[in-house]
Design a protein around this motif. Sequence first.
Motif, PDB file in Angstrom:
ATOM      1  N   VAL A  61      -9.660  -6.762   6.097  1.00  0.00           N
ATOM      2  CA  VAL A  61      -8.860  -5.599   6.478  1.00  0.00           C
ATOM      3  C   VAL A  61      -8.119  -4.997   5.289  1.00  0.00           C
ATOM      4  O   VAL A  61      -8.006  -3.776   5.166  1.00  0.00           O
ATOM      5  CB  VAL A  61      -7.850  -5.976   7.584  1.00  0.00           C
ATOM      6  CG1 VAL A  61      -6.853  -4.848   7.844  1.00  0.00           C
ATOM      7  CG2 VAL A  61      -8.596  -6.318   8.868  1.00  0.00           C
ATOM      8  N   LEU A 109      -7.598  -1.034   4.329  1.00  0.00           N
ATOM      9  CA  LEU A 109      -6.311  -0.332   4.337  1.00  0.00           C
ATOM     10  C   LEU A 109      -6.140   0.523   3.092  1.00  0.00           C
ATOM     11  O   LEU A 109      -5.746   1.691   3.166  1.00  0.00           O
ATOM     12  CB  LEU A 109      -5.162  -1.349   4.429  1.00  0.00           C
ATOM     13  CG  LEU A 109      -4.902  -2.006   5.782  1.00  0.00           C
ATOM     14  CD1 LEU A 109      -3.941  -3.170   5.618  1.00  0.00           C
ATOM     15  CD2 LEU A 109      -4.351  -0.995   6.779  1.00  0.00           C
ATOM     16  N   ASP A 164      -6.603   5.022   2.289  1.00  0.00           N
ATOM     17  CA  ASP A 164      -5.361   5.682   1.879  1.00  0.00           C
ATOM     18  C   ASP A 164      -5.707   7.014   1.213  1.00  0.00           C
ATOM     19  O   ASP A 164      -6.505   7.073   0.284  1.00  0.00           O
ATOM     20  CB  ASP A 164      -4.594   4.781   0.910  1.00  0.00           C
ATOM     21  CG  ASP A 164      -3.187   5.282   0.649  1.00  0.00           C
ATOM     22  OD1 ASP A 164      -3.044   6.404   0.127  1.00  0.00           O
ATOM     23  OD2 ASP A 164      -2.228   4.555   0.952  1.00  0.00           O
ATOM     24  N   ARG A 182       1.140   7.403   5.946  1.00  0.00           N
ATOM     25  CA  ARG A 182       1.717   6.134   5.510  1.00  0.00           C
ATOM     26  C   ARG A 182       2.994   5.802   6.281  1.00  0.00           C
ATOM     27  O   ARG A 182       3.494   4.683   6.208  1.00  0.00           O
ATOM     28  CB  ARG A 182       1.984   6.167   4.008  1.00  0.00           C
ATOM     29  CG  ARG A 182       1.903   4.801   3.332  1.00  0.00           C
ATOM     30  CD  ARG A 182       1.918   4.905   1.840  1.00  0.00           C
ATOM     31  NE  ARG A 182       0.752   5.618   1.368  1.00  0.00           N
ATOM     32  CZ  ARG A 182       0.752   6.894   0.997  1.00  0.00           C
ATOM     33  NH1 ARG A 182       1.869   7.590   1.028  1.00  0.00           N
ATOM     34  NH2 ARG A 182      -0.362   7.475   0.598  1.00  0.00           N
ATOM     35  N   LEU A 204       2.445   2.813   8.294  1.00  0.00           N
ATOM     36  CA  LEU A 204       2.513   1.584   7.507  1.00  0.00           C
ATOM     37  C   LEU A 204       3.966   1.177   7.264  1.00  0.00           C
ATOM     38  O   LEU A 204       4.332   0.004   7.423  1.00  0.00           O
ATOM     39  CB  LEU A 204       1.789   1.785   6.174  1.00  0.00           C
ATOM     40  CG  LEU A 204       1.839   0.635   5.165  1.00  0.00           C
ATOM     41  CD1 LEU A 204       1.045  -0.554   5.680  1.00  0.00           C
ATOM     42  CD2 LEU A 204       1.309   1.090   3.800  1.00  0.00           C
ATOM     43  N   HIS A 222       0.763  -2.255   0.789  1.00  0.00           N
ATOM     44  CA  HIS A 222      -0.393  -2.743   1.546  1.00  0.00           C
ATOM     45  C   HIS A 222      -0.466  -4.276   1.511  1.00  0.00           C
ATOM     46  O   HIS A 222      -0.732  -4.919   2.541  1.00  0.00           O
ATOM     47  CB  HIS A 222      -1.685  -2.146   0.982  1.00  0.00           C
ATOM     48  CG  HIS A 222      -1.879  -0.696   1.308  1.00  0.00           C
ATOM     49  ND1 HIS A 222      -1.975  -0.233   2.596  1.00  0.00           N
ATOM     50  CD2 HIS A 222      -2.000   0.398   0.511  1.00  0.00           C
ATOM     51  CE1 HIS A 222      -2.144   1.080   2.581  1.00  0.00           C
ATOM     52  NE2 HIS A 222      -2.160   1.483   1.328  1.00  0.00           N
ATOM     53  N   CYS A 279       0.090  -6.814   4.855  1.00  0.00           N
ATOM     54  CA  CYS A 279      -0.883  -7.828   5.272  1.00  0.00           C
ATOM     55  C   CYS A 279      -0.261  -9.223   5.304  1.00  0.00           C
ATOM     56  O   CYS A 279      -0.526 -10.018   6.209  1.00  0.00           O
ATOM     57  CB  CYS A 279      -2.097  -7.803   4.350  1.00  0.00           C
ATOM     58  SG  CYS A 279      -3.173  -6.378   4.618  1.00  0.00           S
ATOM     59  N   LEU A 319      -2.002  -3.300  13.816  1.00  0.00           N
ATOM     60  CA  LEU A 319      -3.034  -3.035  12.812  1.00  0.00           C
ATOM     61  C   LEU A 319      -3.826  -1.780  13.169  1.00  0.00           C
ATOM     62  O   LEU A 319      -4.118  -0.953  12.287  1.00  0.00           O
ATOM     63  CB  LEU A 319      -3.970  -4.237  12.703  1.00  0.00           C
ATOM     64  CG  LEU A 319      -5.052  -4.174  11.626  1.00  0.00           C
ATOM     65  CD1 LEU A 319      -4.436  -3.947  10.251  1.00  0.00           C
ATOM     66  CD2 LEU A 319      -5.869  -5.451  11.633  1.00  0.00           C
ATOM     67  N   VAL A 323      -1.743   1.330  12.351  1.00  0.00           N
ATOM     68  CA  VAL A 323      -1.654   1.562  10.906  1.00  0.00           C
ATOM     69  C   VAL A 323      -2.970   2.120  10.368  1.00  0.00           C
ATOM     70  O   VAL A 323      -2.983   3.076   9.579  1.00  0.00           O
ATOM     71  CB  VAL A 323      -1.271   0.257  10.165  1.00  0.00           C
ATOM     72  CG1 VAL A 323      -1.398   0.434   8.658  1.00  0.00           C
ATOM     73  CG2 VAL A 323       0.154  -0.150  10.517  1.00  0.00           C
ATOM     74  N   LEU A 324      -4.086   1.543  10.782  1.00  0.00           N
ATOM     75  CA  LEU A 324      -5.390   2.050  10.350  1.00  0.00           C
ATOM     76  C   LEU A 324      -5.604   3.490  10.801  1.00  0.00           C
ATOM     77  O   LEU A 324      -6.076   4.339  10.035  1.00  0.00           O
ATOM     78  CB  LEU A 324      -6.508   1.157  10.887  1.00  0.00           C
ATOM     79  CG  LEU A 324      -6.664  -0.212  10.220  1.00  0.00           C
ATOM     80  CD1 LEU A 324      -7.611  -1.095  11.012  1.00  0.00           C
ATOM     81  CD2 LEU A 324      -7.167  -0.061   8.790  1.00  0.00           C
ATOM     82  N   LEU A 328      -3.251   5.834   8.662  1.00  0.00           N
ATOM     83  CA  LEU A 328      -3.733   6.038   7.297  1.00  0.00           C
ATOM     84  C   LEU A 328      -4.984   6.900   7.273  1.00  0.00           C
ATOM     85  O   LEU A 328      -5.141   7.771   6.406  1.00  0.00           O
ATOM     86  CB  LEU A 328      -4.017   4.686   6.642  1.00  0.00           C
ATOM     87  CG  LEU A 328      -2.785   3.844   6.278  1.00  0.00           C
ATOM     88  CD1 LEU A 328      -3.211   2.442   5.846  1.00  0.00           C
ATOM     89  CD2 LEU A 328      -1.978   4.507   5.165  1.00  0.00           C
TER      90      LEU A 328
END
Length: 477
Positions: A125, A129, A133, A272, A275, A330, A334, A351, A354-355, A358
Amino acid sequence: MKKVKSLLQPKEWSRTGAILLGIAPVFITIAVWLLSCRHPFFWDTIQLASRQAQWYYDQHFKYLLLPDVIDSGHPSGFGMYLALCWQGFGQSLLVSHLAVFPFVILTLLGLFRLSKNFDSYLIWVFPLLVGIDSVFLGQISLVSPDVALFAFFIWGLVGVLEKRSGLLLFCSIVLAIISLRGMMAVLALYLFQVVNGQDGGWRRLGHWLRSTLPFIPAGLLALAFLGYHAWAKSWVGFHSDSPWRESFTVVGFKGMLKNGVVLAWRIADYGRVFLVLAILGLAFKQLKTLKSNTFFPLVLITSLIQVPHFLLFQGVSAHRYLLPFYLALHLFFCSLLEQSQVKSKTKSIILGLVLFGLASGNFWIYPPGIAQGWDSTPAHWPHFALRKEVIEYLDQHDIPLDKVGATFPEIGPLHWRDLNGRQDGFSPLNLSQNEYVYFSSVMNDFSDEDRKLLFEKWTPVLTLKKAGLKTILFKKP
């Protein structure tokens, strides 16, 4: 660790899923590079890559230092490298993008190497990530020295984490000859080397001194360049006639507050924010263990090194300046996710958000009048097709380009961007003198007054739209 690992590896998780996750960042990154490998030079790469390389190419490497008009005080290692590629394989846009491709591959390999610091499917992953970006994808689609900086910073981190002094020494030297920010990245690696590993080692002077050993050659090289540059030109960074001197104007307290808001925006921009919010939530639940988190010090170090110049100077606020800090975020995310004791389903939701955030950031376009860092998102791509149509229209109607006013990044000879030999180009915006004005969504330097006057008083003779971008050729009334 076994308990954490089991939470992150549910029974339904398959080998196929891991393979797909591993392939995804490689596919996305190489696809972005391939689709952009004939794009013209854009944004700061016009000066930091094209014009600097052109100087060395034309002068056959007779001089080390650049002329003041294109000398921003940085070491020009990337410009020399690009000029060497042109000399060996011909001067073209394709060769220029091919020159960046090795750094793209190095970055991918480095991301997978760094991911070995995780014990779960985050191994797969983490590269994804970073690979989605928008700042990373925006930069690899350009002929940008920051792609090389990012690649060697990543491998420098590998050197620190794996205690490979030779690798760290090599990466530090390369970073030191790329740019002043490369030198700052070397400092970040040194400080991370000091705090990483030994418990409390940073409290001992001997540890600080021993940690300098892999960095001595890079430090000497940086001091030699800066000293020679100061001796030869009597300035460092910028001079009184520098085109970017206003960017280095020191601001007051109100200016620092404004810059602080801009910095927060740069950190949260292009998706972001998802994130950052996830990090804040996870970190709040793990406050007692943050000190033992490997990557928390890296977040602090990269922020402390890069934040001051963001706050103090008027115009030093590009997204790409924060690439090392983004990488630290990042890694920190994680590690927090892996160590968190929340339910596996909750981790999957975090997750996924966030994915999604981004990925969506690559398509963010703000309303007219709000300046964007267009080099930090692939959303600038349609500009090239629109620009080509404008130039074709002007050529077909025998309108000289110097009669057309424009703003950054389209002022000056077309050759600087297209490597096509054309020395004609758009003139600086001056509404009292320009017969035509080339307006584009990617040009941030149109003031509100200029915009109002153009749209209310001038005549649009060509209007083009594509994928959220607008280009208009105005004629003076």
